[in-house]
Design a protein around this motif. Structure first.
Motif, mmCIF file in Angstrom:
data_model
loop_
_atom_site.group_PDB
_atom_site.id
_atom_site.type_symbol
_atom_site.label_atom_id
_atom_site.label_comp_id
_atom_site.label_asym_id
_atom_site.label_seq_id
_atom_site.Cartn_x
_atom_site.Cartn_y
_atom_site.Cartn_z
ATOM 1 N N TRP A 1 34.471 -23.577 16.581
ATOM 2 C CA TRP A 1 33.944 -22.159 16.935
ATOM 3 C C TRP A 1 32.826 -21.680 15.688
ATOM 4 N N ARG A 2 32.878 -22.600 14.406
ATOM 5 C CA ARG A 2 32.022 -22.245 13.576
ATOM 6 C C ARG A 2 30.752 -22.637 13.227
ATOM 7 N N SER A 3 29.598 -21.983 12.871
ATOM 8 C CA SER A 3 28.304 -22.546 12.789
ATOM 9 C C SER A 3 28.305 -23.497 11.677
ATOM 10 N N SER A 4 27.735 -24.565 12.264
ATOM 11 C CA SER A 4 27.385 -25.553 11.445
ATOM 12 C C SER A 4 26.233 -26.625 11.979
ATOM 13 N N PRO A 5 25.361 -27.087 11.093
ATOM 14 C CA PRO A 5 24.305 -28.111 11.930
ATOM 15 C C PRO A 5 25.049 -29.185 12.208
ATOM 16 N N LEU A 6 26.098 -29.707 11.855
ATOM 17 C CA LEU A 6 26.662 -30.753 12.484
ATOM 18 C C LEU A 6 27.410 -30.725 13.905
ATOM 19 N N ARG A 7 27.733 -29.214 14.185
ATOM 20 C CA ARG A 7 28.218 -29.052 15.392
ATOM 21 C C ARG A 7 27.300 -29.413 16.662
ATOM 22 N N ASP B 1 28.379 -30.860 22.860
ATOM 23 C CA ASP B 1 29.473 -30.827 23.420
ATOM 24 C C ASP B 1 30.766 -30.617 22.770
ATOM 25 N N ASP B 2 30.648 -30.290 21.248
ATOM 26 C CA ASP B 2 31.789 -29.710 20.311
ATOM 27 C C ASP B 2 31.989 -28.199 21.017
ATOM 28 N N LYS B 3 31.035 -27.676 21.451
ATOM 29 C CA LYS B 3 31.143 -26.163 21.646
ATOM 30 C C LYS B 3 31.525 -26.200 23.046
ATOM 31 N N LEU B 4 31.366 -26.964 23.888
ATOM 32 C CA LEU B 4 31.826 -27.260 25.361
ATOM 33 C C LEU B 4 33.191 -27.420 25.215
ATOM 34 N N GLU B 5 33.713 -28.401 24.346
ATOM 35 C CA GLU B 5 35.095 -28.849 24.371
ATOM 36 C C GLU B 5 35.938 -27.698 23.757
ATOM 37 N N ALA B 6 35.275 -26.699 22.867
ATOM 38 C CA ALA B 6 35.846 -25.662 22.402
ATOM 39 C C ALA B 6 36.383 -24.710 23.637
ATOM 40 N N TRP B 7 35.380 -24.505 24.514
ATOM 41 C CA TRP B 7 35.491 -23.382 25.581
ATOM 42 C C TRP B 7 36.508 -24.128 26.671
ATOM 43 N N ILE B 8 36.601 -25.537 26.534
ATOM 44 C CA ILE B 8 37.600 -26.277 27.663
ATOM 45 C C ILE B 8 38.850 -25.766 27.531
ATOM 46 N N VAL B 9 39.121 -26.000 25.822
ATOM 47 C CA VAL B 9 40.548 -25.925 25.356
ATOM 48 C C VAL B 9 40.750 -24.576 25.525
ATOM 49 N N LEU B 10 39.891 -23.624 25.385
ATOM 50 C CA LEU B 10 40.300 -22.156 25.456
ATOM 51 C C LEU B 10 40.611 -21.815 26.831
ATOM 52 N N VAL B 11 39.940 -21.970 27.726
ATOM 53 C CA VAL B 11 40.219 -21.938 29.271
ATOM 54 C C VAL B 11 41.475 -22.712 29.442
ATOM 55 N N MET B 12 41.807 -23.877 29.171
ATOM 56 C CA MET B 12 42.924 -24.562 29.618
ATOM 57 C C MET B 12 44.231 -23.659 29.028
ATOM 58 N N TRP B 13 44.174 -23.243 27.792
ATOM 59 C CA TRP B 13 45.218 -22.545 27.112
ATOM 60 C C TRP B 13 45.419 -21.363 27.790
ATOM 61 N N ALA B 14 44.217 -20.581 28.292
ATOM 62 C CA ALA B 14 44.353 -19.235 28.966
ATOM 63 C C ALA B 14 45.029 -19.480 30.146
ATOM 64 N N VAL B 15 44.778 -20.424 30.979
ATOM 65 C CA VAL B 15 45.216 -20.938 32.304
ATOM 66 C C VAL B 15 47.000 -21.063 32.100
ATOM 67 N N ILE B 16 47.079 -21.808 31.090
ATOM 68 C CA ILE B 16 48.623 -22.442 31.006
ATOM 69 C C ILE B 16 49.300 -20.836 30.586
ATOM 70 N N ALA B 17 48.735 -19.993 29.656
ATOM 71 C CA ALA B 17 49.515 -18.728 29.033
ATOM 72 C C ALA B 17 49.370 -17.820 30.298
ATOM 73 N N VAL B 18 48.340 -17.355 30.715
ATOM 74 C CA VAL B 18 48.268 -16.321 31.872
ATOM 75 C C VAL B 18 48.580 -16.814 33.259
ATOM 76 N N GLY B 19 47.956 -17.955 33.828
ATOM 77 C CA GLY B 19 48.161 -18.464 34.888
ATOM 78 C C GLY B 19 49.677 -19.038 35.313
ATOM 79 N N GLY B 20 50.284 -19.466 34.327
ATOM 80 C CA GLY B 20 51.501 -19.946 34.227
ATOM 81 C C GLY B 20 52.519 -18.968 34.580
ATOM 82 N N THR B 21 52.392 -17.785 33.645
ATOM 83 C CA THR B 21 53.125 -16.690 33.854
ATOM 84 C C THR B 21 53.053 -16.172 34.915
ATOM 85 N N ILE B 22 51.920 -15.710 35.497
ATOM 86 C CA ILE B 22 51.756 -15.079 36.796
ATOM 87 C C ILE B 22 52.375 -16.115 37.935
ATOM 88 N N ALA B 23 51.845 -17.467 37.772
ATOM 89 C CA ALA B 23 52.626 -18.393 38.937
ATOM 90 C C ALA B 23 53.923 -18.281 38.960
#
Length: 194
Positions: free
Chosen positions: A14-20, A23-45
């Motif tokens: 999530w930090r700004s870097s010329p080396l980022r 795909d790294d940013k996309l992977e960060a979003w995938i991980v964030l969405v995955m954990w949100a689905v687990i936390a919120v979606g798992g609880t609701i389900a």
């Protein structure tokens, strides 16, 4: 590095870097969405499934009623039940439905050597058909919790699997990019001097 220990940079994607990379940013979003689905979606389900199971089991308890039935055939005691085990066997019984009709049918009874003419308790639905005994409130609560936890774990497993698959595809894409870049740069490094 003194001591041989490196520092771990948290949330580096999530930090700004010329080396980022993108795909790294996309992977960060995938991980964030995955954990949100687990936390919120798992609880609701889990909650929705547990409440639905609890309501269904409560409805079964309200629709099923215990009635007395007469055993029409002898139920011999099996050798295995004499050893302390509790087994159930099919027996032919006669009972009266809520509208006064006498019916006969087969149901599971305890394997205790019942004689013809013995009375037992059977369960029937609102139409007078034989049904299994409904779960008592404590059993129903335990089953509802079990189904809720199972639903939450199932959704969490799907989210983890989908996230792992997406991250694997990103890794494959990065390896392919590195391979193409090495094909361009590698020959320059392998030139012989003098």
């Amino acid at each position: 590095m003194p001591g041989g220990r490196g520092t771990k940079v948290r949330l580096w994607r999530w930090r700004s870097s010329p080396l980022r990379r993108r795909d790294d940013k996309l992977e960060a979003w995938i991980v964030l969405v995955m954990w949100a689905v687990i936390a919120v979606g798992g609880t609701i389900a889990g909650l929705v499934t547990a409440l639905s199971a609890h309501e269904a089991l409560a409805q079964q308890r309200s629709e099923r009623h215990a009635v007395r039935a007469v055993v029409l055939t002898d139920v011999p005691r099996s050798p295995s039940s004499r050893e302390g085990g509790t087994y159930r066997t099919l027996a032919k019984v006669r009972w009266t439905t809520p509208d006064g009709v006498t019916r006969t049918g087969r149901t599971l009874v305890d394997d205790t050597g019942l004689r013809r003419g013995s009375t037992i308790t059977v369960w029937q639905d609102t139409h007078g058909a034989l049904t299994p005994e409904p779960a008592d409130p404590a059993e129903a609560a335990a089953e509802a919790v079990f189904f809720g936890v199972a639903a939450a774990l199932a959704l969490s497993g799907l989210a983890l699997g989908a996230g792992a698959l997406a991250r694997w595809r990103l890794d494959q894409r990065r390896l392919d990019q590195w391979s193409r870049e090495w094909d361009l740069i590698g020959p320059q490094w392998s030139q012989k001097t003098g």
